[in-house]
Design a protein around this motif. Structure first.
Motif, PDB file in Angstrom:
ATOM      1  N   GLY A 231     -13.757  -7.963 -14.244  1.00 28.14           N
ATOM      2  CA  GLY A 231     -12.853  -9.060 -13.923  1.00 28.14           C
ATOM      3  C   GLY A 231     -11.927  -8.756 -12.763  1.00 28.14           C
ATOM      4  N   GLN A 232     -11.900  -7.487 -12.321  1.00 31.79           N
ATOM      5  CA  GLN A 232     -11.059  -7.094 -11.190  1.00 31.79           C
ATOM      6  C   GLN A 232     -11.894  -6.618 -10.008  1.00 31.79           C
ATOM      7  OE1 GLN A 232      -8.359  -4.739 -14.107  1.00 31.79           O
ATOM      8  NE2 GLN A 232      -7.083  -5.086 -12.311  1.00 31.79           N
ATOM      9  N   ALA A 233     -13.153  -7.002  -9.995  1.00 24.56           N
ATOM     10  CA  ALA A 233     -14.056  -6.556  -8.929  1.00 24.56           C
ATOM     11  C   ALA A 233     -13.957  -7.450  -7.708  1.00 24.56           C
ATOM     12  CB  ALA A 233     -15.489  -6.506  -9.455  1.00 24.56           C
ATOM     13  N   ALA A 234     -12.752  -7.572  -7.163  1.00 22.29           N
ATOM     14  CA  ALA A 234     -12.526  -8.391  -5.966  1.00 22.29           C
ATOM     15  C   ALA A 234     -12.732  -7.549  -4.711  1.00 22.29           C
ATOM     16  CB  ALA A 234     -11.127  -8.974  -5.984  1.00 22.29           C
ATOM     17  N   GLU A 235     -13.279  -8.189  -3.675  1.00 26.16           N
ATOM     18  CA  GLU A 235     -13.508  -7.495  -2.410  1.00 26.16           C
ATOM     19  C   GLU A 235     -12.312  -7.591  -1.465  1.00 26.16           C
ATOM     20  OE1 GLU A 235     -17.517  -8.580  -0.776  1.00 26.16           O
ATOM     21  OE2 GLU A 235     -17.464  -9.905  -2.527  1.00 26.16           O
ATOM     22  N   ILE A 236     -11.526  -8.660  -1.618  1.00 21.20           N
ATOM     23  CA  ILE A 236     -10.389  -8.890  -0.729  1.00 21.20           C
ATOM     24  C   ILE A 236      -9.414  -9.821  -1.454  1.00 21.20           C
ATOM     25  CG2 ILE A 236     -11.518 -10.868   0.398  1.00 21.20           C
ATOM     26  CD1 ILE A 236     -10.126  -9.993   3.013  1.00 21.20           C
ATOM     27  N   PRO A 237      -8.113  -9.599  -1.306  1.00 22.77           N
ATOM     28  CA  PRO A 237      -7.157 -10.514  -1.950  1.00 22.77           C
ATOM     29  C   PRO A 237      -7.286 -11.928  -1.390  1.00 22.77           C
ATOM     30  CG  PRO A 237      -6.070  -8.504  -1.180  1.00 22.77           C
ATOM     31  CD  PRO A 237      -7.439  -8.512  -0.577  1.00 22.77           C
ATOM     32  N   GLY A 238      -6.933 -12.908  -2.190  1.00 21.27           N
ATOM     33  CA  GLY A 238      -6.906 -14.281  -1.692  1.00 21.27           C
ATOM     34  C   GLY A 238      -5.831 -14.437  -0.634  1.00 21.27           C
ATOM     35  N   GLU A 239      -6.034 -15.361   0.275  1.00 21.01           N
ATOM     36  CA  GLU A 239      -5.051 -15.582   1.350  1.00 21.01           C
ATOM     37  C   GLU A 239      -3.722 -16.070   0.776  1.00 21.01           C
ATOM     38  OE1 GLU A 239      -4.613 -18.063   5.560  1.00 21.01           O
ATOM     39  OE2 GLU A 239      -6.501 -18.095   4.428  1.00 21.01           O
ATOM     40  N   LEU A 240      -3.776 -17.052  -0.122  1.00 24.43           N
ATOM     41  CA  LEU A 240      -2.552 -17.577  -0.719  1.00 24.43           C
ATOM     42  C   LEU A 240      -1.925 -16.561  -1.660  1.00 24.43           C
ATOM     43  CD1 LEU A 240      -0.491 -19.780  -1.346  1.00 24.43           C
ATOM     44  CD2 LEU A 240      -2.135 -20.780  -2.960  1.00 24.43           C
ATOM     45  N   THR A 241      -2.745 -15.935  -2.510  1.00 26.48           N
ATOM     46  CA  THR A 241      -2.184 -14.964  -3.455  1.00 26.48           C
ATOM     47  C   THR A 241      -1.547 -13.787  -2.718  1.00 26.48           C
ATOM     48  OG1 THR A 241      -4.358 -13.882  -3.699  1.00 26.48           O
ATOM     49  CG2 THR A 241      -3.779 -15.571  -5.307  1.00 26.48           C
ATOM     50  N   PHE A 242      -2.176 -13.335  -1.628  1.00 25.93           N
ATOM     51  CA  PHE A 242      -1.609 -12.202  -0.902  1.00 25.93           C
ATOM     52  C   PHE A 242      -0.308 -12.578  -0.212  1.00 25.93           C
ATOM     53  CE2 PHE A 242      -1.363  -9.346   2.860  1.00 25.93           C
ATOM     54  CZ  PHE A 242      -1.184  -8.159   2.157  1.00 25.93           C
ATOM     55  N   SER A 243      -0.218 -13.825   0.275  1.00 29.74           N
ATOM     56  CA  SER A 243       1.020 -14.250   0.926  1.00 29.74           C
ATOM     57  C   SER A 243       2.191 -14.230  -0.056  1.00 29.74           C
ATOM     58  CB  SER A 243       0.857 -15.651   1.520  1.00 29.74           C
ATOM     59  OG  SER A 243       0.780 -16.644   0.506  1.00 29.74           O
ATOM     60  N   ILE A 244       1.896 -14.453  -1.329  1.00 24.87           N
ATOM     61  CA  ILE A 244       2.940 -14.397  -2.364  1.00 24.87           C
ATOM     62  C   ILE A 244       3.190 -12.957  -2.784  1.00 24.87           C
ATOM     63  CG2 ILE A 244       3.524 -15.066  -4.740  1.00 24.87           C
ATOM     64  CD1 ILE A 244       1.830 -17.620  -4.264  1.00 24.87           C
ATOM     65  N   ASN A 245       2.115 -12.231  -3.040  1.00 25.31           N
ATOM     66  CA  ASN A 245       2.260 -10.874  -3.573  1.00 25.31           C
ATOM     67  C   ASN A 245       2.867  -9.901  -2.564  1.00 25.31           C
ATOM     68  OD1 ASN A 245       1.297 -11.506  -6.127  1.00 25.31           O
ATOM     69  ND2 ASN A 245      -0.842 -11.174  -5.544  1.00 25.31           N
ATOM     70  N   ARG A 246       2.630 -10.105  -1.284  1.00 27.31           N
ATOM     71  CA  ARG A 246       3.229  -9.187  -0.307  1.00 27.31           C
ATOM     72  C   ARG A 246       4.748  -9.338  -0.278  1.00 27.31           C
ATOM     73  NH1 ARG A 246       1.374 -10.694   5.707  1.00 27.31           N
ATOM     74  NH2 ARG A 246       2.474  -8.730   6.024  1.00 27.31           N
ATOM     75  N   ARG A 247       5.264 -10.478  -0.732  1.00 30.09           N
ATOM     76  CA  ARG A 247       6.715 -10.692  -0.817  1.00 30.09           C
ATOM     77  C   ARG A 247       7.300 -10.215  -2.145  1.00 30.09           C
ATOM     78  NH1 ARG A 247       8.208 -15.333  -1.652  1.00 30.09           N
ATOM     79  NH2 ARG A 247       6.266 -16.530  -1.830  1.00 30.09           N
ATOM     80  N   LEU A 248       6.533 -10.361  -3.219  1.00 28.24           N
ATOM     81  CA  LEU A 248       7.105 -10.190  -4.554  1.00 28.24           C
ATOM     82  C   LEU A 248       6.608  -8.965  -5.319  1.00 28.24           C
ATOM     83  CD1 LEU A 248       6.990 -13.912  -5.788  1.00 28.24           C
ATOM     84  CD2 LEU A 248       8.870 -12.703  -4.672  1.00 28.24           C
ATOM     85  N   LEU A 249       5.472  -8.418  -4.913  1.00 25.21           N
ATOM     86  CA  LEU A 249       4.905  -7.266  -5.623  1.00 25.21           C
ATOM     87  C   LEU A 249       5.538  -5.983  -5.098  1.00 25.21           C
ATOM     88  CD1 LEU A 249       2.839  -6.061  -7.555  1.00 25.21           C
ATOM     89  CD2 LEU A 249       1.074  -6.451  -5.840  1.00 25.21           C
ATOM     90  N   ASP A 250       6.084  -5.179  -6.014  1.00 27.84           N
ATOM     91  CA  ASP A 250       6.805  -3.971  -5.605  1.00 27.84           C
ATOM     92  C   ASP A 250       5.886  -2.784  -5.364  1.00 27.84           C
ATOM     93  OD1 ASP A 250       9.714  -4.777  -5.739  1.00 27.84           O
ATOM     94  OD2 ASP A 250       9.081  -5.357  -7.749  1.00 27.84           O
ATOM     95  N   GLU A 251       4.834  -2.660  -6.164  1.00 24.64           N
ATOM     96  CA  GLU A 251       3.909  -1.544  -5.983  1.00 24.64           C
ATOM     97  C   GLU A 251       2.617  -1.810  -6.743  1.00 24.64           C
ATOM     98  OE1 GLU A 251       4.740   2.180  -8.301  1.00 24.64           O
ATOM     99  OE2 GLU A 251       6.588   1.113  -8.827  1.00 24.64           O
ATOM    100  N   VAL A 252       1.585  -1.055  -6.391  1.00 28.47           N
ATOM    101  CA  VAL A 252       0.302  -1.106  -7.088  1.00 28.47           C
ATOM    102  C   VAL A 252      -0.074   0.309  -7.497  1.00 28.47           C
ATOM    103  CG1 VAL A 252      -2.173  -1.609  -6.904  1.00 28.47           C
ATOM    104  CG2 VAL A 252      -0.500  -3.152  -5.851  1.00 28.47           C
ATOM    105  N   VAL A 253      -0.477   0.477  -8.755  1.00 28.78           N
ATOM    106  CA  VAL A 253      -0.956   1.761  -9.237  1.00 28.78           C
ATOM    107  C   VAL A 253      -2.429   1.616  -9.615  1.00 28.78           C
ATOM    108  CG1 VAL A 253       1.321   2.490 -10.028  1.00 28.78           C
ATOM    109  CG2 VAL A 253      -0.215   1.307 -11.623  1.00 28.78           C
ATOM    110  N   LEU A 254      -3.143   2.737  -9.641  1.00 27.07           N
ATOM    111  CA  LEU A 254      -4.579   2.726  -9.883  1.00 27.07           C
ATOM    112  C   LEU A 254      -4.924   3.471 -11.172  1.00 27.07           C
ATOM    113  CD1 LEU A 254      -5.875   3.602  -6.286  1.00 27.07           C
ATOM    114  CD2 LEU A 254      -5.338   1.339  -7.237  1.00 27.07           C
ATOM    115  N   VAL A 255      -5.966   2.985 -11.852  1.00 31.58           N
ATOM    116  CA  VAL A 255      -6.499   3.666 -13.037  1.00 31.58           C
ATOM    117  C   VAL A 255      -8.009   3.755 -12.903  1.00 31.58           C
ATOM    118  CG1 VAL A 255      -4.631   3.078 -14.624  1.00 31.58           C
ATOM    119  CG2 VAL A 255      -6.515   1.465 -14.308  1.00 31.58           C
ATOM    120  N   ASP A 256      -8.585   4.868 -13.359  1.00 29.03           N
ATOM    121  CA  ASP A 256     -10.034   5.000 -13.261  1.00 29.03           C
ATOM    122  C   ASP A 256     -10.710   4.500 -14.537  1.00 29.03           C
ATOM    123  OD1 ASP A 256     -10.056   7.112 -15.212  1.00 29.03           O
ATOM    124  OD2 ASP A 256      -9.756   8.614 -13.640  1.00 29.03           O
TER     125      ASP A 256
END
Length: 323
Positions: A231-256
């Motif tokens: 469900g998270q196998a995206a190749e690229i963020p959405g244009e609209l979602t990224f425009s929001i998340n680049r303003r409001l998302l503080d950080e991204v962490v990764l899990v294997d």
């Protein structure tokens, strides 16, 4: 085009009495292991088994009735497919769903069970956006994308809105990130209510397109991720979602994938709930110690639980690997 707290509240009004108000779970064992007071928003108990129903129903409900009557379509690996199929059925409309050929059988069966026609494609060679647009044009259907739509984003944000009503103010909120719709809606709601809240996205290690995009300051495409968190196998963020998340998302962490398996086992053995891999990534980040420093009161969106018994057993025992 953007999404506001008011849009999320309007979506909540549309969903009232239609979507489930899912519970917030607590665990003393989890609090001890994480070193924080953890509030788990259990969207695995939502209709269709995932948060996706919120955005799909909000978007379908906003269509002009005459357009909706001609039918709707969507492209999805499973949860959005089921959500759009059910939302369409709620309004007496038909649904045609474009799904990857390797979608788990349980998700395909559930989507068909809601009355949808299924059309398949190869996720590793086909462009689902182009295929979806062509299908919509050919049949005269209204296209409901899985995340790149303001009404979908606003609907997804109602999960965080509910969580904050149920748990009170939180210091941080962890949310899985695929195409970015859940995070965009959640961040819009959470930051709108509590501007100081720390919004933390969680991606599988193999699918870190949002993390890379935030670092680059623009959308970055990656090869189709090979991870159990389909469900998270995206190749690229959405244009609209990224425009929001680049303003409001503080950080991204990764899990294997192994950390996701551990979280699925923990949820099953200690919380007595079933999570699909994508639904467990936020919990995995906590258990793996990916969030440092960890605030005192933390919320986590458990985004879904759509996985059949056989696949669940294979995943948690390591019988299913991707790559």
């Amino acid at each position: 085009m953007t999404v506001t707290l008011g849009d999320v509240r309007e979506a909540a009004a549309r969903l009232d009495g239609v979507a489930h108000r899912t519970p917030v779970l607590r665990s003393r064992t989890l609090d001890r292991l994480a070193g924080a007071e953890v509030h788990l928003k259990a969207e695995n108990f939502q209709r269709v088994g995932a948060f996706k129903f919120r955005g799909a129903f909000n978007a379908v409900s906003r269509l002009d009735p005459r357009r909706r009557a001609r039918g709707v379509t969507a492209y999805s690996s499973g949860n959005h497919a089921q959500a759009v199929a059910l939302a369409a059925r709620e309004f007496g409309a038909t649904a045609v769903i474009l799904m990857p050929a390797d979608t788990p059988a349980s998700k395909r069966a559930a989507t068909a069970g809601y009355g949808a026609e299924i059309v398949t494609y190869d996720r590793y060679t086909g462009d689902r956006v182009a295929l979806g647009a062509a299908l919509a044009a050919e049949r005269g259907l209204a296209l409901i994308p899985p995340y790149e739509h303001p009404h979908v984003i606003a609907g997804q944000g109602t999960a965080a809105l509910e969580l904050l009503e149920q748990a009170g103010e939180l210091d941080a909120l962890l949310t899985p990130v695929g195409g970015g719709g859940l995070m965009a809606g959640s961040a819009t709601a959470a930051k709108g209510l509590h501007p100081a809240i720390r919004m933390i996205g969680v991606e599988p290690t193999a699918g870190d397109d949002t993390r890379r995009s935030l670092a680059a300051g623009e959308r970055v495409a990656i090869p189709v991720p090979r991870t159990i968190a389909d469900g998270q196998a995206a190749e690229i963020p959405g244009e609209l979602t990224f425009s929001i998340n680049r303003r409001l998302l503080d950080e991204v962490v990764l899990v294997d994938d192994d950390e996701i398996r551990d979280a699925m086992r923990f949820a099953f053995e200690r919380l007595r709930i079933v999570l699909e891999p994508s639904g467990a990534t936020g919990l995995a980040a906590l258990l793996a110690g990916r969030v440092r420093p960890l605030p005192r009161r933390v919320g986590v969106v458990l985004s879904g639980g759509n996985i059949d018994a056989v696949r669940f057993a294979e995943v948690v025992t390591g019988g299913i690997t991707v790559g």
